[in-house]
Design a protein around this motif. Structure first.
Motif, PDB file in Angstrom:
ATOM      1  N   ASN A   1      15.704  16.446  35.840  1.00 56.38           N
ATOM      2  CA  ASN A   1      15.488  16.360  34.395  1.00 56.38           C
ATOM      3  C   ASN A   1      15.753  17.683  33.699  1.00 56.38           C
ATOM      4  O   ASN A   1      15.057  18.027  32.733  1.00 56.38           O
ATOM      5  CB  ASN A   1      14.067  15.883  34.096  1.00 56.38           C
TER       6      ASN A   1
ATOM      7  N   PHE B   1      17.103  25.183  34.141  1.00 56.96           N
ATOM      8  CA  PHE B   1      16.802  26.279  33.226  1.00 56.96           C
ATOM      9  C   PHE B   1      17.063  27.612  33.924  1.00 56.96           C
ATOM     10  O   PHE B   1      16.859  27.749  35.126  1.00 56.96           O
ATOM     11  CB  PHE B   1      15.321  26.234  32.817  1.00 56.96           C
TER      12      PHE B   1
ATOM     13  N   TYR C   1      19.488  26.292  29.080  1.00 60.53           N
ATOM     14  CA  TYR C   1      19.081  24.968  29.548  1.00 60.53           C
ATOM     15  C   TYR C   1      20.312  24.079  29.668  1.00 60.53           C
ATOM     16  O   TYR C   1      21.143  24.041  28.762  1.00 60.53           O
ATOM     17  CB  TYR C   1      18.087  24.382  28.548  1.00 60.53           C
TER      18      TYR C   1
ATOM     19  N   VAL D   1      21.298  19.989  30.912  1.00 63.70           N
ATOM     20  CA  VAL D   1      20.881  18.690  31.457  1.00 63.70           C
ATOM     21  C   VAL D   1      22.101  17.815  31.727  1.00 63.70           C
ATOM     22  O   VAL D   1      22.053  16.920  32.573  1.00 63.70           O
ATOM     23  CB  VAL D   1      19.874  17.980  30.532  1.00 63.70           C
TER      24      VAL D   1
ATOM     25  N   ARG E   1      13.420  20.997  36.339  1.00 63.96           N
ATOM     26  CA  ARG E   1      12.380  19.994  36.046  1.00 63.96           C
ATOM     27  C   ARG E   1      12.629  18.819  36.969  1.00 63.96           C
ATOM     28  O   ARG E   1      13.705  18.219  36.955  1.00 63.96           O
ATOM     29  CB  ARG E   1      12.457  19.542  34.586  1.00 63.96           C
TER      30      ARG E   1
ATOM     31  N   ASN F   1       6.240  14.519  38.869  1.00 59.15           N
ATOM     32  CA  ASN F   1       5.477  14.731  37.640  1.00 59.15           C
ATOM     33  C   ASN F   1       6.246  15.488  36.560  1.00 59.15           C
ATOM     34  O   ASN F   1       5.658  15.942  35.585  1.00 59.15           O
ATOM     35  CB  ASN F   1       4.163  15.475  37.921  1.00 59.15           C
ATOM     36  N   ASN F   2       7.526  15.623  36.719  1.00 58.49           N
ATOM     37  CA  ASN F   2       8.356  16.319  35.741  1.00 58.49           C
ATOM     38  C   ASN F   2       7.940  17.775  35.558  1.00 58.49           C
ATOM     39  O   ASN F   2       8.157  18.361  34.497  1.00 58.49           O
ATOM     40  CB  ASN F   2       8.313  15.592  34.392  1.00 58.49           C
ATOM     41  N   ASP F   3       7.338  18.346  36.579  1.00 54.92           N
ATOM     42  CA  ASP F   3       6.937  19.746  36.426  1.00 54.92           C
ATOM     43  C   ASP F   3       8.116  20.663  36.702  1.00 54.92           C
ATOM     44  O   ASP F   3       9.198  20.240  37.070  1.00 54.92           O
ATOM     45  CB  ASP F   3       5.709  20.086  37.267  1.00 54.92           C
ATOM     46  N   MET F   4       7.916  21.951  36.502  1.00 51.05           N
ATOM     47  CA  MET F   4       8.969  22.951  36.535  1.00 51.05           C
ATOM     48  C   MET F   4       8.804  23.814  37.788  1.00 51.05           C
ATOM     49  O   MET F   4       7.784  24.465  37.960  1.00 51.05           O
ATOM     50  CB  MET F   4       8.883  23.836  35.288  1.00 51.05           C
ATOM     51  N   ARG F   5       9.823  23.820  38.638  1.00 57.48           N
ATOM     52  CA  ARG F   5       9.767  24.616  39.859  1.00 57.48           C
ATOM     53  C   ARG F   5      10.860  25.667  39.826  1.00 57.48           C
ATOM     54  O   ARG F   5      11.967  25.402  39.357  1.00 57.48           O
ATOM     55  CB  ARG F   5       9.966  23.734  41.095  1.00 57.48           C
ATOM     56  N   PHE F   6      10.559  26.841  40.365  1.00 60.14           N
ATOM     57  CA  PHE F   6      11.452  27.985  40.296  1.00 60.14           C
ATOM     58  C   PHE F   6      12.019  28.373  41.656  1.00 60.14           C
ATOM     59  O   PHE F   6      11.342  28.252  42.676  1.00 60.14           O
ATOM     60  CB  PHE F   6      10.693  29.200  39.731  1.00 60.14           C
ATOM     61  N   GLY F   7      13.258  28.874  41.635  1.00 58.95           N
ATOM     62  CA  GLY F   7      13.790  29.555  42.795  1.00 58.95           C
ATOM     63  C   GLY F   7      13.157  30.925  42.926  1.00 58.95           C
ATOM     64  O   GLY F   7      12.386  31.356  42.049  1.00 58.95           O
TER      65      GLY F   7
ATOM     66  N   TYR G   1       1.003  25.312  32.552  1.00 56.02           N
ATOM     67  CA  TYR G   1       1.413  25.529  33.937  1.00 56.02           C
ATOM     68  C   TYR G   1       0.900  26.904  34.370  1.00 56.02           C
ATOM     69  O   TYR G   1       0.957  27.860  33.603  1.00 56.02           O
ATOM     70  CB  TYR G   1       2.937  25.534  34.067  1.00 56.02           C
TER      71      TYR G   1
ATOM     72  N   TYR H   1       1.419  29.846  37.409  1.00 63.93           N
ATOM     73  CA  TYR H   1       2.258  30.320  38.504  1.00 63.93           C
ATOM     74  C   TYR H   1       1.673  31.624  39.030  1.00 63.93           C
ATOM     75  O   TYR H   1       1.084  32.406  38.285  1.00 63.93           O
ATOM     76  CB  TYR H   1       3.692  30.588  38.030  1.00 63.93           C
TER      77      TYR H   1
ATOM     78  N   LEU I   1       8.349  33.169  41.433  1.00 60.11           N
ATOM     79  CA  LEU I   1       7.216  32.463  40.853  1.00 60.11           C
ATOM     80  C   LEU I   1       6.858  31.258  41.728  1.00 60.11           C
ATOM     81  O   LEU I   1       7.693  30.398  41.971  1.00 60.11           O
ATOM     82  CB  LEU I   1       7.566  31.958  39.459  1.00 60.11           C
TER      83      LEU I   1
ATOM     84  N   TYR J   1      -0.363  22.202  37.227  1.00 59.46           N
ATOM     85  CA  TYR J   1       0.194  21.745  35.957  1.00 59.46           C
ATOM     86  C   TYR J   1      -0.875  20.854  35.325  1.00 59.46           C
ATOM     87  O   TYR J   1      -1.356  19.908  35.949  1.00 59.46           O
ATOM     88  CB  TYR J   1       1.494  21.017  36.249  1.00 59.46           C
TER      89      TYR J   1
ATOM     90  N   ILE K   1      -2.357  17.240  36.176  1.00 56.48           N
ATOM     91  CA  ILE K   1      -1.196  16.408  36.488  1.00 56.48           C
ATOM     92  C   ILE K   1      -0.747  16.636  37.930  1.00 56.48           C
ATOM     93  O   ILE K   1      -0.455  15.691  38.662  1.00 56.48           O
ATOM     94  CB  ILE K   1      -0.013  16.724  35.543  1.00 56.48           C
TER      95      ILE K   1
ATOM     96  N   ALA L   1       6.259  17.052  28.740  1.00 61.07           N
ATOM     97  CA  ALA L   1       7.002  17.255  29.985  1.00 61.07           C
ATOM     98  C   ALA L   1       8.349  16.549  29.959  1.00 61.07           C
ATOM     99  O   ALA L   1       8.946  16.348  30.991  1.00 61.07           O
ATOM    100  CB  ALA L   1       6.180  16.772  31.165  1.00 61.07           C
TER     101      ALA L   1
ATOM    102  N   SER M   1      12.362  15.966  29.414  1.00 59.87           N
ATOM    103  CA  SER M   1      13.396  16.777  30.049  1.00 59.87           C
ATOM    104  C   SER M   1      13.877  17.924  29.180  1.00 59.87           C
ATOM    105  O   SER M   1      14.246  18.971  29.678  1.00 59.87           O
ATOM    106  CB  SER M   1      14.577  15.895  30.436  1.00 59.87           C
TER     107      SER M   1
END
Lengths: 111, 115
Positions: free
Chosen positions: A30, A33, A48, A50, A91, A96-102, B33, B35, B43, B48, B55, B98, B100
């Motif tokens: 989704n 970023f 961003y 998509v 995302r 849960n559509n959360d945001m994860r980072f490298g 959120y 981190y 991070l 969340y 969530i 949340a 997109s």
């Protein structure tokens, strides 16, 4: 879960162009970023994507290929102040559509 | 329009004490959120939250760590019985929802040092 991979460190010369790659695997995509983080500071939003293709914003551009799970951040006309960590984030719609980072790519710009 | 506000910016705790970190999201944002960032590392997602609802807490250590985002007031990240390994920067971020298209915006971070 998801894997987000990017090179740990890169070095480039002032005035040059550098490309920072990011590959990802998610259960539901989704949006991708890019953030910039200077040492000891908070991450700041850069771009961003998509949809597939290139998004240009001044000296910075970001590209996305959803079928390949691949993105890159292109920095042109590098300046010394561009020395920072660049974080790729996704995302995950399947999580849960959360945001994860490298882990981030630490870029050093040399004169 | 104030950004994401975190406090304290710097916190020193002795081993075994409790640390409470607070985060007020941007106006109009209902998603928060947390981190953690260790020195020279990326991070790491912790938790969340939406107002009165967790969530996803899959990144939270099972013991000593908890988070809440009450109906009124800031979100709180609580670390009980701190150990040296908890020393890190803790960043809070917020977004309107949340979906997109919504990016997340970070606060300045809270730097915890356990001595």
């Amino acid at each position: 879960g998801q894997n987000i991979d990017q090179p740990t460190e890169m070095t480039a010369t002032e005035g040059a162009i550098v490309q920072i790659n990011c590959t990802y695997q998610t259960s539901g995509f989704n949006g991708l970023f890019w953030y910039q983080q200077h040492a000891g500071e908070a991450p700041t939003f850069l771009s961003y994507n998509v949809l597939d293709g290139l998004e240009e914003k001044g000296r910075f551009s970001s590209f996305l290929s959803r079928s390949k799970g691949y993105s890159y951040l292109l920095l042109k006309e590098l300046q010394m102040k561009d020395s920072a960590s660049y974080l790729c984030a996704v995302r995950d719609g399947g999580n849960n559509n959360d945001m994860r980072f490298g882990a981030g790519t630490r870029l050093t710009v040399k004169p | 329009n104030a950004g994401v506000m975190q406090n304290p910016r710097h916190l020193v705790r002795r081993r075994g004490q409790e640390a409470r970190l607070r985060c007020s999201p941007m106006k109009g944002h209902s998603h928060v959120y947390w981190y953690r960032q260790l020195p020279e590392e990326g991070l790491k997602f912790m938790v969340y939250l939406q107002k009165e609802n967790i969530i996803d807490e899959s990144g939270m250590p099972k013991e000593r760590f908890s988070a809440e985002f009450p109906k009124e007031g800031p979100s709180i990240l609580r670390i009980q019985q701190v150990v040296r390994g908890d020393s890190a920067a803790y960043f809070c971020a917020s977004s309107p929802s949340a979906t997109s298209g919504n990016t997340i915006y970070f606060g300045e971070g809270s730097w915890l040092t356990v001595v």
